[in-house]
Design an enzyme around this catalytic site. Structure first.
Site, short mmCIF file in Angstrom:
data_model
loop_
_atom_site.label_atom_id
_atom_site.label_comp_id
_atom_site.label_asym_id
_atom_site.label_seq_id
_atom_site.Cartn_x
_atom_site.Cartn_y
_atom_site.Cartn_z
N LYS A 276 28.29 -40.87 -3.56
CA LYS A 276 28.32 -42.07 -4.41
C LYS A 276 27.29 -43.07 -3.93
O LYS A 276 26.99 -43.13 -2.73
CB LYS A 276 29.72 -42.70 -4.33
CG LYS A 276 30.79 -41.92 -5.05
CD LYS A 276 32.13 -42.63 -4.99
CE LYS A 276 33.20 -41.81 -5.69
NZ LYS A 276 32.97 -41.64 -7.13
N ARG A 350 39.63 -33.17 -10.24
CA ARG A 350 40.09 -32.08 -11.11
C ARG A 350 40.33 -30.79 -10.31
O ARG A 350 41.13 -29.96 -10.70
CB ARG A 350 39.11 -31.88 -12.27
CG ARG A 350 37.74 -31.38 -11.89
CD ARG A 350 36.71 -31.65 -12.96
NE ARG A 350 36.29 -33.05 -12.98
CZ ARG A 350 35.43 -33.58 -13.83
NH1 ARG A 350 34.89 -32.83 -14.78
NH2 ARG A 350 35.12 -34.85 -13.76
N1 BES Z 1 37.44 -41.14 -8.00
C1 BES Z 1 36.38 -41.03 -8.91
C2 BES Z 1 36.60 -41.79 -10.21
C3 BES Z 1 36.69 -43.29 -10.13
C4 BES Z 1 35.59 -44.06 -10.43
C5 BES Z 1 37.87 -43.91 -9.82
C6 BES Z 1 35.68 -45.43 -10.40
C7 BES Z 1 37.96 -45.30 -9.77
C8 BES Z 1 36.86 -46.05 -10.07
C9 BES Z 1 36.15 -39.56 -9.28
O1 BES Z 1 36.44 -38.65 -8.29
C10 BES Z 1 34.71 -39.42 -9.62
O2 BES Z 1 33.91 -39.57 -8.74
N2 BES Z 1 34.41 -39.14 -10.87
C11 BES Z 1 33.05 -38.96 -11.29
C12 BES Z 1 33.01 -37.70 -12.10
C13 BES Z 1 31.63 -37.25 -12.40
C14 BES Z 1 30.96 -36.80 -11.13
C15 BES Z 1 31.68 -36.12 -13.38
C16 BES Z 1 32.65 -40.15 -12.12
O3 BES Z 1 33.49 -40.66 -12.88
O4 BES Z 1 31.53 -40.60 -12.03
MN MN Z 2 34.83 -38.30 -7.00
#
Ligand code: BES
Ligand code: MN
Ligand code: ZN
Length: 499
Positions: A276, A350
């Site tokens: 991230k 997921r």
């Molecule tokens: N935990 C995150 C989602 C999230 C984002 C929760 C912001 C709370 C606040 C999840 O694991 C994630 O990183 N999702 C990605 C998915 C993508 C890589 C397909 C996302 O939403 O960017």
């Molecule tokens: Mn994630």
């Protein structure tokens, strides 16, 4: 803590809270006091010193003229527009205010002044005690100076002419709901270094012991033996061991019609090798928000003991980077046997939920609800007030949506189409891929999980936008909201077998 009463002489009578609707005549307690005060309340209302405008509060001292020393008036607006949600707003406002009044550790609420054609005594009593806990919640922080109020509210006397036993019962239930939601908030607020998967498992075991739930906590070796490749892959880069946490509540003679509650328990999400950005990583301690909702709901269920069967399943680990971490292009085998090509290590939720869903089914779940802080995409789509939902059963969804409305935790359905299913299955290497791209990616995540629910009726709740709040409100400080703990528990209480 909460006492339904209808006599005039009692502890806590010095502070009185009265709801005021916009109407020409004062009623009930307000009317009685107005008479004792020679019509002065009517006068103050007329002059606009006290107002019945929704969201306003006025404090009045009676200067020795009545047993009540101070009256807090809460404006409720027009009675015809007043709904259950407005009782929550009114109570949260007033409890936040009273929390700061050091002379009101015991107080009286004139319950009947908060009732209307749309809000019954039992509903208002439930809202009152539930909202008390939610609005006076304080974050457990680690500052050297305590943030606990010096003189917190200790006793709330709820004055009513209605049936005291019924009102008392609603007060108890509301209190259980409020506390359960707060427990979920506290879990969400815990930092990743203080809440590892093992800590989350210990928390669940304590809950199980308290409420006599059966439980099972699988460690890494057991996960390997069972082939929980989704949870193991996400954990691969971590020095903290993973846990699959299972709690079973049996409220019926036989273990059938089992409700499976599956909560994402990522104690910290770095994104892994698909790391991230530095702003996106802050706050990822809350990535176990789904697990927190499920555990909050299990606390409420343990207290209220509904005649239902529930299996709670929480796959838990952090998502870290190291030389042993999973990588993009890896192919893994999930518990279901389905293989997954990893395209993005940040789409980890997921993967653990896939195993959680399969394991819940293996434990006999005949309906499934998963709750997860799953995608940033849902925040873009629906914002921070509405939880995203997906389903393979409109009948089950109908039950969830009506309960969530009643709890003031709105959800909105996103579709699953055959084309979406094709996109999650688009891989040369495996049955599924974990990240088909950014277009509609909240829907891709839900669709992926649906592949593991298969034919079992299932609802997916993406709480990425709603599990935390950036701004404090009358319902408490910024941070975890405990969202869906109440909805899940209420759903379990009201669940009707699908036909
Ligand atoms: N935990 C995150 C989602 C999230 C984002 C929760 C912001 C709370 C606040 C999840 O694991 C994630 O990183 N999702 C990605 C998915 C993508 C890589 C397909 C996302 O939403 O960017
Ligand atoms: Mn994630
Ligand atoms: Zn995540």
């Amino acid at each position: 803590m909460f006492y339904a009463i209808n006599d005039t002489q009692h502890e806590g009578q010095e502070t009185l809270v009265i709801g005021l609707f916009q109407k020409s005549q004062l009623a009930g307690k307000a009317k009685q006091l107005d008479e004792l005060l020679d019509g002065q309340i009517t006068g103050l209302l007329k002059d606009g010193d006290i107002t019945s405008k929704r969201g306003s509060t006025s404090k009045l001292f009676t200067l020795g003229l009545t047993e009540t020393k101070r009256i807090y008036f809460v404006g409720l607006g027009r009675e015809a527009d007043y709904s259950y949600q407005d009782t929550i707003d009114a109570f949260s406002l007033v409890f936040r205010l009273l929390q700061k009044d050091k002379n009101s550790q015991s107080l009286t609420m004139a319950l009947d002044s908060f009732l209307s054609g749309n809000v019954s005594g039992e509903e208002a009593a439930h809202a009152l005690s539930e909202t008390f806990h939610r609005s006076t919640y304080t974050i457990q922080n680690y500052k050297q100076k305590s943030n606990e109020p010096e003189k917190p509210i200790e006793n709330v006397f709820v004055h009513t002419d209605l049936d005291l036993n019924e009102i008392q019962a609603s007060l108890e239930v509301g209190s259980v709901y409020g506390k359960g939601a707060n427990s979920a908030r506290t879990l969400v607020n815990l930092p990743g270094n203080l809440l590892t998967a093992a800590d989350l498992a210990d928390y669940a075991i304590n809950l199980a012991n308290k409420y006599h739930f059966d439980y099972e906590v699988l460690d890494k070796k057991e996960l390997e033996e069972l082939g929980m490749g989704g949870l193991l892959a996400v954990n691969q880069g971590s020095s903290e061991p993973p846990k699959m946490i299972v709690l079973k509540y049996q409220g019926k003679e036989t273990w059938d019609d089992v409700i499976g509650l599956v909560g994402k328990g990522i104690t910290f999400d770095t994104g892994g090798y698909s790391i991230k950005p530095r702003d996106g990583i802050v706050g990822m301690k809350s990535d176990m928000g789904g697990a927190a909702s499920v555990l909050g709901a299990m606390e409420i269920i343990g207290e209220l003991k509904p005649e239902q069967n529930v299996v709670a399943v929480i796959p838990s680990t952090d998502n870290m980077i190291s030389s042993s971490a999973m990588k993009p292009d890896d192919v893994i085998v999930t518990l279901s046997g389905k293989t997954v090509e990893i395209l993005n290590t940040d789409a980890e939720g997921r993967l653990v939920l896939a195993d959680g869903i399969t394991y819940a089914k293996q434990h006999g779940a005949s309906v499934l609800i998963d709750v997860a802080t799953l995608t940033g995409g849902v925040v873009v789509a629906l914002g921070t007030e509405i939880t995203g939902a997906m389903t393979n059963s409109q009948k089950l969804f109908q039950q969830i949506v009506s309960v969530s409305e009643d709890c003031g935790e709105p959800i909105w359905q996103l579709p699953i189409t055959e084309k979406d299913k094709k996109r999650v299955k688009n891989s040369l290497m495996a049955d599924l891929n974990n990240s088909p791209g950014r277009e509609g990616h909240a829907i891709m995540a839900g669709t992926f999980i649906g592949e593991f629910a298969e034919k079992t009726p299932w609802v997916h709740l993406d709480i990425a936008g709603t599990a935390t709040t950036k701004n404090g409100s009358s319902l408490g400080p910024a941070g975890g909201t405990g969202v869906m703990a109440r909805t899940l528990a209420s759903f379990v209480e009201r669940f009707e077998k699908l036909q």
